[in-house]
Design an enzyme around this catalytic site. Structure first.
Site, PDB file in Angstrom:
ATOM      1  N   LEU A   1     -34.145  54.617 132.222  1.00 53.72           N
ATOM      2  CA  LEU A   1     -33.488  53.392 132.671  1.00 53.72           C
ATOM      3  C   LEU A   1     -32.816  52.656 131.525  1.00 53.72           C
ATOM      4  O   LEU A   1     -31.858  51.919 131.724  1.00 53.72           O
ATOM      5  CB  LEU A   1     -34.497  52.461 133.346  1.00 53.72           C
ATOM      6  CG  LEU A   1     -35.077  52.932 134.679  1.00 53.72           C
ATOM      7  CD1 LEU A   1     -36.225  52.027 135.099  1.00 53.72           C
ATOM      8  CD2 LEU A   1     -33.999  52.952 135.750  1.00 53.72           C
ATOM      9  N   GLY A   2     -33.344  52.856 130.327  1.00 58.58           N
ATOM     10  CA  GLY A   2     -32.784  52.184 129.163  1.00 58.58           C
ATOM     11  C   GLY A   2     -33.572  52.508 127.920  1.00 58.58           C
ATOM     12  O   GLY A   2     -34.722  52.963 128.003  1.00 58.58           O
ATOM     13  N   GLU A   3     -32.945  52.318 126.772  1.00 59.98           N
ATOM     14  CA  GLU A   3     -33.603  52.574 125.501  1.00 59.98           C
ATOM     15  C   GLU A   3     -33.437  51.375 124.589  1.00 59.98           C
ATOM     16  O   GLU A   3     -32.433  50.665 124.653  1.00 59.98           O
ATOM     17  CB  GLU A   3     -33.021  53.829 124.836  1.00 59.98           C
ATOM     18  CG  GLU A   3     -33.258  55.099 125.644  1.00 59.98           C
ATOM     19  CD  GLU A   3     -33.194  56.349 124.788  1.00 59.98           C
ATOM     20  OE1 GLU A   3     -33.537  56.255 123.601  1.00 59.98           O
ATOM     21  OE2 GLU A   3     -32.807  57.394 125.324  1.00 59.98           O
TER      22      GLU A   3
ATOM     23  N   ASP B   1     -40.063  36.414 122.659  1.00 61.09           N
ATOM     24  CA  ASP B   1     -38.820  37.188 122.529  1.00 61.09           C
ATOM     25  C   ASP B   1     -37.934  36.963 123.752  1.00 61.09           C
ATOM     26  O   ASP B   1     -37.460  37.903 124.384  1.00 61.09           O
ATOM     27  CB  ASP B   1     -39.129  38.676 122.346  1.00 61.09           C
ATOM     28  CG  ASP B   1     -37.946  39.456 121.758  1.00 61.09           C
ATOM     29  OD1 ASP B   1     -37.067  38.812 121.144  1.00 61.09           O
ATOM     30  OD2 ASP B   1     -37.901  40.685 121.906  1.00 61.09           O
TER      31      ASP B   1
ATOM     32  N   VAL C   1     -37.580  53.151 128.585  1.00 62.09           N
ATOM     33  CA  VAL C   1     -38.145  52.773 129.876  1.00 62.09           C
ATOM     34  C   VAL C   1     -37.646  53.789 130.903  1.00 62.09           C
ATOM     35  O   VAL C   1     -36.440  54.033 131.008  1.00 62.09           O
ATOM     36  CB  VAL C   1     -37.747  51.354 130.286  1.00 62.09           C
ATOM     37  CG1 VAL C   1     -38.304  51.027 131.675  1.00 62.09           C
ATOM     38  CG2 VAL C   1     -38.264  50.336 129.277  1.00 62.09           C
TER      39      VAL C   1
ATOM     40  N   MET D   1     -37.964  50.115 120.451  1.00 57.87           N
ATOM     41  CA  MET D   1     -39.334  50.605 120.505  1.00 57.87           C
ATOM     42  C   MET D   1     -39.526  51.775 121.454  1.00 57.87           C
ATOM     43  O   MET D   1     -40.639  52.239 121.637  1.00 57.87           O
ATOM     44  CB  MET D   1     -40.285  49.473 120.905  1.00 57.87           C
ATOM     45  CG  MET D   1     -40.510  48.447 119.810  1.00 57.87           C
ATOM     46  SD  MET D   1     -41.713  47.183 120.288  1.00 57.87           S
ATOM     47  CE  MET D   1     -43.215  48.157 120.424  1.00 57.87           C
TER      48      MET D   1
END
Length: 224
Positions: free
Chosen positions: A21-23, A142, A29, A26
């Site tokens: 789904l995304g990077e 954050d 996902v 860290m």
């Protein structure tokens, strides 16, 4: 972790990884399927950078587990729901609800600055999430557009408590280490002082500015 003939990985014998789904800095996902409850979920994988000392790797994994613990303490529709923390290959994998939509950062990249009323509505929802978190003794630390999800049905969700701290717990950051996104960092945190709920509210203020202007007021060429 097992691998099926079709190439799909299965975490903890239960969560089948389907597609990324995304990077981020860290890790990745994943969109995944819970084979026990037969529902799609999001699974957060963390990859330690090559050459990182073992003590730092342990601290990173502890931070990931802290994210799940912190988020799970906050029961509110504006905070992403954590279902499980699975352990595979000595690493924790966070299993959470799959929110279908885009991050606020992606919306800003695609559409440009938001209208003030739309930004205010999103800000009010993030504020509700922070109120719920602070009431549970959790600081997010954050708050930024990339960590605010806009679901397809319009729901606004605060996610990624990866560097959150819980009141009464020991810190997981070394003295003097700055964790978070510098553009959205409250002054007291940049100065190494003890943050409080007001630090998250500062970051929300910067987020609102970025939402209507398209960029943070503190964007610079380097973090320092």
């Amino acid at each position: 972790m097992s691998e099926e003939p079709g190439g799909e990985r299965v975490i903890a014998g239960r969560y089948r990884l389907l597609s990324p789904l995304g990077e981020g800095g860290m890790g990745t996902v994943w969109r995944a399927r819970d084979e026990v409850l037969h529902r799609e979920v999001a699974v957060k994988e963390v990859r330690a950078p090559a050459g990182l000392p073992a003590s730092d790797v342990e601290r990173m994994y502890a931070r990931l587990e802290r994210e799940a613990w912190a988020a799970a303490r906050v029961a509110d529709r504006t905070v992403v729901t954590v279902y499980d923390v699975a352990t595979e290959d000595g690493r924790p994998w966070i299993v959470m609800e799959l929110v279908r939509g885009l991050s606020l950062a992606e919306v800003l990249d695609a559409e440009g600055p938001l209208s003030p009323p739309r930004a205010a509505r999103i800000g009010a929802e993030v504020l509700a999430a922070l109120r719920a978190a602070h009431a549970a003794g959790v600081l997010h630390r954050d708050v930024k557009p990339a960590n605010v999800l806009i679901a397809n049905d319009g729901r606004v969700v605060l996610t990624d408590f990866g560097i959150a701290t819980v009141e009464g717990s020991s810190a997981l950051t070394m003295t003097g280490e700055v964790v978070g996104s510098p553009e959205f960092l409250a002054p007291e945190r940049a100065l190494g002082r003890t943050p409080g709920p007001e630090s998250d509210l500062w970051s929300l203020g910067v987020l609102l500015y970025a939402a209507v202007e398209g960029h943070s007021p503190f964007r610079q060429d380097t973090p320092l």
